[in-house]
Design a protein around this motif. Structure first.
Motif, PDB file in Angstrom:
ATOM      1  N   LEU B 321      -0.978 -52.583 -13.892  1.00 21.65           N
ATOM      2  CA  LEU B 321       0.462 -52.678 -14.145  1.00 21.65           C
ATOM      3  C   LEU B 321       0.865 -51.931 -15.418  1.00 21.65           C
ATOM      4  N   LEU B 324       2.101 -48.529 -14.614  1.00 23.38           N
ATOM      5  CA  LEU B 324       3.199 -48.398 -13.653  1.00 23.38           C
ATOM      6  C   LEU B 324       4.334 -47.479 -14.112  1.00 23.38           C
ATOM      7  N   PHE B 382       0.152 -49.337  -5.497  1.00 25.89           N
ATOM      8  CA  PHE B 382       0.382 -48.838  -6.851  1.00 25.89           C
ATOM      9  C   PHE B 382      -0.167 -47.427  -7.066  1.00 25.89           C
TER      10      PHE B 382
END
Lengths: 190, 413
Positions: B321, B324, B382
């Protein structure tokens, strides 16, 4: 010009050196103080001292297993039947994640006694298989219910996510029917 | 038009000229907030109020709790039976942990939908991830404290994750335990850290809020504030909205505390810890289930064994994350204007829920296959889908300003 005199010749100054030295001493001091804090979390002397357990094997019948506690973890002791030993020896050449012959799993001349840490090498659950009613897995040894690891009759991992065989701790036969878990076997006895 | 604040009393001016504490508070009052924030933006307030509730109940519970393997379980039972209102404090604290994760997960999904992680709010996002990691550590260690069966085996399994590290893994687990198994030293240090980490979280929350107050809030349209017409002062407009919403949130919270306090718990944790017997079915609390599914689903990958691969995948699923903001380099923030990303977002939400169910099921048969597919999708989303969409998607035209669509809708009506 007094400023220039304080400087050395090769572009590096005494002040640079003092900064570096001061910084390095600070770092070393901080590390030296951090170490006792970090190491205090390691096992304490009393924890390490309570590290042997004596077990009487005379009450265990062939085919039976007992669990004893050593260093806070269960130790599986199994009096293996001839069938179980034969099955383990037969599989010595089979493909497995952590290959080990059955002979390396027990002490010389005592293939009937299997002594292992009863802690799954995956994430530390206690495998089933000690009591006769337990699920013993596809290889007749032990089965870990947490994440599905199967161990054979020599405690070797055969199927599932565990990477290693059930570890064999140090243990020593004091007499033919007594062992001390946590002590290395004497050289002469081997 | 702007309201003139009442002149400060003399003593306030005296303090402010030495330490500008009241001046800083005025910043929060007047803080220009986009006027189009929807209800998804109130979940940050829910998280904040839950953190306060957890701190207050936790500090009082610690006054009654004994962090020793021989007494921990009994001291919890004493809190439940004998301590005045002890049952209430404990149920609020236990269910509060679940509510905390619930609102934080919704808060994170809101950020994913509206592109809250994009420039200039990358640091807001990073602090958020660090808060999530600290929350996970805190929740895990708190769960160990009652020293029931699930507590003990959670501690055992999670600390064993570190034994997957090659070479030093065994040494690290022994160091974490302070012994050769999970035992009293482990319980003591978990208690200490469980008390410490929430205050670390408070500090991180300050950084989290500071970092978006510096650049201003995002908003559902994902466009920048263009003029004062696009904003409202935080107080009273958003303070009132947040307090009203917190009231509704507390109703849900209270419903669990008073009517289903053990709904999210496991009965096995009312059995004292036994280091020789693993419960037949160990699962973590619901908020860890998706990660638990990833841990168990990962098979051997090349030369990495399944155990290590699972641990890498599980931690990687969160650490990913951090990247990201760069994986998704689309300039358009809000998914409302990104048709393809919007579909990918909802598929990702479904994927996380599926992973949750996989984490609760035994890792055998069809469930193992589903967890593997869902895990693969998590990383595919992702690492491949989001970057490709960001680079190929044709976004819908953005409105000129925050007030423009509002004015238009008003004109049509």
């Amino acid at each position: 010009m007094a400023e220039a005199e304080a400087h050395g010749h090769g572009g590096e100054t005494r002040r640079d050196f003092i900064y570096l030295l001061g910084g390095a001493m600070g770092a070393i001091g901080a590390a030296a103080f951090a170490w006792p804090l970090i190491d205090s979390l390691s096992p304490a002397a009393d924890t390490k001292a309570a590290s042997t357990t004596e077990v009487d094997l005379s009450a265990i019948k062939e085919g039976q297993a007992v669990t004893v506690k050593w260093r806070g973890s269960p130790v599986f002791i199994r009096y293996r039947t001839k069938d179980e030993i034969a099955r383990a020896v037969k599989d010595d050449k089979a493909s497995m994640p952590d290959p080990q012959p059955d002979a390396a799993r027990h002490q010389d001349g005592k293939p009937q006694w299997l002594v292992m840490l009863g802690v799954c090498t995956h994430l530390g659950c206690i495998p089933l298989g000690q009591s006769s009613s337990d699920k013993k897995g596809d290889f007749g040894g032990w089965f870990c219910p947490c994440h599905g690891s199967h161990y054979d009759t020599a405690g070797r991992i055969r199927k599932g996510p565990a990477p290693k065989n059930l570890p064999v701790p140090d243990y020593r036969f004091v007499t033919d029917t007594r062992i001390v878990v946590g002590e290395k076997p004497k050289k002469a006895a081997a | 038009m702007a309201m003139q604040p009442a002149p400060q009393p003399r003593w306030m001016r005296w303090v402010d000229s030495r330490l500008p504490i009241f001046g800083s508070m005025a910043h929060f009052n007047a803080y220009p907030t986009p006027k189009n924030l929807n209800y998804w933006w109130t979940f940050g307030s829910f998280a904040a109020i839950t953190l306060v509730v957890m701190l207050v109940t936790g500090i009082v519970l610690a006054m009654h709790y004994t962090p020793h393997v021989d007494h921990a379980f009994d001291s919890i039972e004493r809190i439940m039976r004998d301590v005045n209102h002890g049952w209430l404090l404990r149920y609020v604290h236990a269910n509060g942990a679940a509510m905390f994760f619930l609102v934080v997960y919704i808060h994170i999904f809101r950020g994913l939908y509206y592109g809250s992680y994009k420039a200039p709010r990358e640091l807001v996002w990073w602090f958020g991830i660090i808060i999530l990691l600290c929350m996970m550590a805190t929740a895990f260690m708190g769960y160990v404290l009652p020293w029931g069966q699930m507590s003990y085996w959670a501690a055992k399994v999670i600390t064993n994750l570190f034994s997957a590290i090659p070479l030093v893994g065994e040494g690290i687990t022994t160091w974490l335990w302070g012994g050769f198994a999970v035992d009293n030293p482990t319980l003591n240090r978990f208690f200490s850290l469980h008390y410490l980490l929430p205050f670390v979280i408070v500090g991180l929350v300050v950084m989290h809020i500071w970092s978006f107050h510096a650049v201003g809030n995002g908003n559902p349209l994902g466009i920048d504030v263009k003029s004062p017409k696009d904003t409202l002062p935080f107080h009273p407009y958003y303070t009132v909205k947040d307090v009203f919403c917190i009231g509704i949130f507390l109703l849900v919270f209270a419903a669990f505390v008073f009517f289903a306090p053990n709904f999210m718990g496991h009965p096995d944790n009312y059995i004292p810890a036994d280091s020789l017997v693993t419960p037949a079915h160990i699962v973590p609390e619901w908020y860890f289930l998706p990660f638990y599914a990833i841990l168990r689903a990962t098979p051997d990958i090349l030369f990495i064994n399944a155990k290590l691969a699972g641990v890498i995948a599980m931690f990687g699923s969160i650490l990913l994350l951090f990247l990201l903001p760069w994986l998704d380099n689309s300039k358009v923030r809000s998914a409302n204007y990104r048709p393809a990303y919007r579909v990918a977002f909802w598929l990702f939400v479904i994927d996380c829920i599926v992973l949750g169910f996989c984490g609760a099921a035994a890792p055998e048969g069809i469930w193992l296959d589903i967890s593997r597919i869902a895990t693969a999708w998590y990383f595919f989303h992702f690492l491949i889908l989001v970057p490709i969409i960001a680079r190929t998607e044709r976004p819908k035209p953005l409105p000129f300003s925050i007030s423009e669509p509002v004015v238009k809708t008003a004109a049509r009506a």
